[in-house]
Design a protein around this motif. Structure first.
Motif, PDB file in Angstrom:
ATOM      1  N   GLU A 147       0.824  -1.212   0.000  1.00 19.70           N
ATOM      2  CA  GLU A 147       0.000   0.000   0.000  1.00 19.70           C
ATOM      3  C   GLU A 147       0.862   1.268   0.000  1.00 19.70           C
ATOM      4  OE1 GLU A 147      -3.237   2.177   2.892  1.00 19.70           O
ATOM      5  OE2 GLU A 147      -3.262  -0.013   2.786  1.00 19.70           O
ATOM      6  N   GLU A 148       1.896   1.269   0.822  1.00 14.85           N
ATOM      7  CA  GLU A 148       2.759   2.443   0.901  1.00 14.85           C
ATOM      8  C   GLU A 148       3.505   2.686  -0.416  1.00 14.85           C
ATOM      9  OE1 GLU A 148       6.195   4.314   3.831  1.00 14.85           O
ATOM     10  OE2 GLU A 148       5.501   2.269   4.163  1.00 14.85           O
ATOM     11  N   MET A 149       4.023   1.620  -1.002  1.00 11.65           N
ATOM     12  CA  MET A 149       4.732   1.782  -2.280  1.00 11.65           C
ATOM     13  C   MET A 149       3.761   2.163  -3.394  1.00 11.65           C
ATOM     14  SD  MET A 149       7.928   1.762  -1.956  1.00 11.65           S
ATOM     15  CE  MET A 149       8.141   1.949  -3.717  1.00 11.65           C
ATOM     16  N   ARG A 150       2.571   1.591  -3.371  1.00  8.59           N
ATOM     17  CA  ARG A 150       1.573   1.962  -4.384  1.00  8.59           C
ATOM     18  C   ARG A 150       1.286   3.454  -4.313  1.00  8.59           C
ATOM     19  NH1 ARG A 150      -3.840   2.788  -5.291  1.00  8.59           N
ATOM     20  NH2 ARG A 150      -4.672   1.837  -7.170  1.00  8.59           N
ATOM     21  N   ASP A 151       1.186   3.998  -3.110  1.00 11.31           N
ATOM     22  CA  ASP A 151       0.930   5.423  -2.956  1.00 11.31           C
ATOM     23  C   ASP A 151       2.105   6.265  -3.469  1.00 11.31           C
ATOM     24  OD1 ASP A 151      -0.720   7.672  -2.012  1.00 11.31           O
ATOM     25  OD2 ASP A 151       0.897   7.924  -0.549  1.00 11.31           O
ATOM     26  N   LEU A 152       3.325   5.854  -3.183  1.00 11.82           N
ATOM     27  CA  LEU A 152       4.487   6.586  -3.699  1.00 11.82           C
ATOM     28  C   LEU A 152       4.519   6.557  -5.225  1.00 11.82           C
ATOM     29  CD1 LEU A 152       7.289   5.448  -1.195  1.00 11.82           C
ATOM     30  CD2 LEU A 152       6.112   7.663  -1.270  1.00 11.82           C
ATOM     31  N   TYR A 153       4.275   5.383  -5.794  1.00 12.70           N
ATOM     32  CA  TYR A 153       4.229   5.274  -7.258  1.00 12.70           C
ATOM     33  C   TYR A 153       3.102   6.135  -7.829  1.00 12.70           C
ATOM     34  CZ  TYR A 153       7.233   1.062  -6.987  1.00 12.70           C
ATOM     35  OH  TYR A 153       8.253   0.170  -6.769  1.00 12.70           O
ATOM     36  N   ARG A 154       1.958   6.108  -7.175  1.00 17.05           N
ATOM     37  CA  ARG A 154       0.821   6.915  -7.661  1.00 17.05           C
ATOM     38  C   ARG A 154       1.197   8.378  -7.701  1.00 17.05           C
ATOM     39  NH1 ARG A 154      -2.132  10.175  -5.512  1.00 17.05           N
ATOM     40  NH2 ARG A 154      -1.655   9.530  -3.404  1.00 17.05           N
ATOM     41  N   GLN A 155       1.816   8.874  -6.638  1.00 13.26           N
ATOM     42  CA  GLN A 155       2.231  10.274  -6.612  1.00 13.26           C
ATOM     43  C   GLN A 155       3.198  10.602  -7.737  1.00 13.26           C
ATOM     44  OE1 GLN A 155       3.308  11.870  -2.639  1.00 13.26           O
ATOM     45  NE2 GLN A 155       2.575   9.895  -1.867  1.00 13.26           N
ATOM     46  N   ALA A 156       4.047   9.657  -8.087  1.00 12.65           N
ATOM     47  CA  ALA A 156       5.063   9.899  -9.119  1.00 12.65           C
ATOM     48  C   ALA A 156       4.527   9.730 -10.527  1.00 12.65           C
ATOM     49  CB  ALA A 156       6.246   8.960  -8.907  1.00 12.65           C
ATOM     50  N   PHE A 157       3.645   8.763 -10.750  1.00 15.08           N
ATOM     51  CA  PHE A 157       3.342   8.357 -12.120  1.00 15.08           C
ATOM     52  C   PHE A 157       1.909   8.569 -12.578  1.00 15.08           C
ATOM     53  CE2 PHE A 157       6.805   5.337 -10.796  1.00 15.08           C
ATOM     54  CZ  PHE A 157       7.808   5.930 -11.547  1.00 15.08           C
ATOM     55  N   ALA A 158       0.951   8.679 -11.662  1.00 14.45           N
ATOM     56  CA  ALA A 158      -0.444   8.808 -12.082  1.00 14.45           C
ATOM     57  C   ALA A 158      -0.669  10.151 -12.778  1.00 14.45           C
ATOM     58  CB  ALA A 158      -1.382   8.671 -10.885  1.00 14.45           C
ATOM     59  N   LYS A 159      -1.432  10.110 -13.864  1.00 12.44           N
ATOM     60  CA  LYS A 159      -1.706  11.339 -14.600  1.00 12.44           C
ATOM     61  C   LYS A 159      -2.530  12.318 -13.766  1.00 12.44           C
ATOM     62  CE  LYS A 159      -1.379   9.786 -19.336  1.00 12.44           C
ATOM     63  NZ  LYS A 159      -2.015   9.782 -20.630  1.00 12.44           N
ATOM     64  N   GLN A 160      -3.450  11.752 -12.983  1.00 11.72           N
ATOM     65  CA  GLN A 160      -4.277  12.592 -12.126  1.00 11.72           C
ATOM     66  C   GLN A 160      -4.318  11.955 -10.749  1.00 11.72           C
ATOM     67  OE1 GLN A 160      -7.992  13.740 -13.706  1.00 11.72           O
ATOM     68  NE2 GLN A 160      -7.105  14.441 -15.608  1.00 11.72           N
ATOM     69  N   PRO A 161      -4.205  12.761  -9.696  1.00 12.66           N
ATOM     70  CA  PRO A 161      -4.271  12.199  -8.341  1.00 12.66           C
ATOM     71  C   PRO A 161      -5.571  11.431  -8.130  1.00 12.66           C
ATOM     72  CG  PRO A 161      -3.631  14.513  -8.283  1.00 12.66           C
ATOM     73  CD  PRO A 161      -4.018  14.192  -9.692  1.00 12.66           C
ATOM     74  N   GLN A 162      -5.459  10.366  -7.372  1.00 10.21           N
ATOM     75  CA  GLN A 162      -6.645   9.542  -7.093  1.00 10.21           C
ATOM     76  C   GLN A 162      -6.965   9.547  -5.629  1.00 10.21           C
ATOM     77  OE1 GLN A 162      -6.441   5.709  -8.868  1.00 10.21           O
ATOM     78  NE2 GLN A 162      -5.690   6.509 -10.789  1.00 10.21           N
TER      79      GLN A 162
END
Length: 162
Positions: A147-162
């Motif tokens: 979960e923690e790594m998914r959140d870090l990746y999301r912050q870095a790579f997701a086009k739009q925050p979720q």
């Protein structure tokens, strides 16, 4: 093989290094090299934001180990990392004869998340460490860090925050 408390502590440091990389404006990946006595010999995080996409911590570890350790010392080291090695880093790890790899999240997990976020994919194929270097011993992914790594990746790579 079950992970020890020390393994979890080393992975925790890798996740913290990944967070440091993210907060410094880089991609969230962190890795450490540990010798057979439990000493941390080298630690680093991604430095790809400067434009050189080869500046992965796992690749830096392989280069450092090849220069500073004997083949026997390298074989008895463990590399801990926040994310499974990419093909470049897996090959470097195998070529210099490093020991086991323990990773918090897998390349497959990251690929799945990138697809969910409609993020750009990597310019190289997503391959597991075993597909690149079948003789390497690995352990991962480790659910406690997902979960923690998914959140870090999301912050870095997701086009739009979720």
């Amino acid at each position: 093989m079950a992970l020890t408390a020390a393994d979890y502590n080393y992975l925790r440091l890798c996740v913290d290094l990944a967070q440091t990389a993210l907060y410094a404006g880089d991609e969230p990946f962190g890795s450490i090299l540990v010798n057979q006595f439990g000493d941390i010999l080298y630690q680093d995080h991604n430095h790809v934001a400067g434009g050189d996409a080869t500046q992965h911590p796992e690749f830096a570890i392989a280069r450092w180990a090849a220069t500073n350790l004997s083949p026997d010392e390298r074989a008895h080291c463990v590399v801990y990392t926040s994310g499974e090695h990419c093909p470049m880093c897996s090959a470097a790890h195998a070529w210099v004869g490093l020991g086991k790899i323990v990773y918090a999240t897998s390349s497959q997990q990251l690929q799945t998340w990138l697809q969910q976020w409609q993020a750009p994919t990597a310019p190289v194929a997503t391959l597991s460490i075993q597909q690149v270097a079948p003789q390497l011993e690995t352990e991962g992914p480790v659910e406690e860090f997902e979960e923690e790594m998914r959140d870090l990746y999301r912050q870095a790579f997701a086009k739009q925050p979720q």
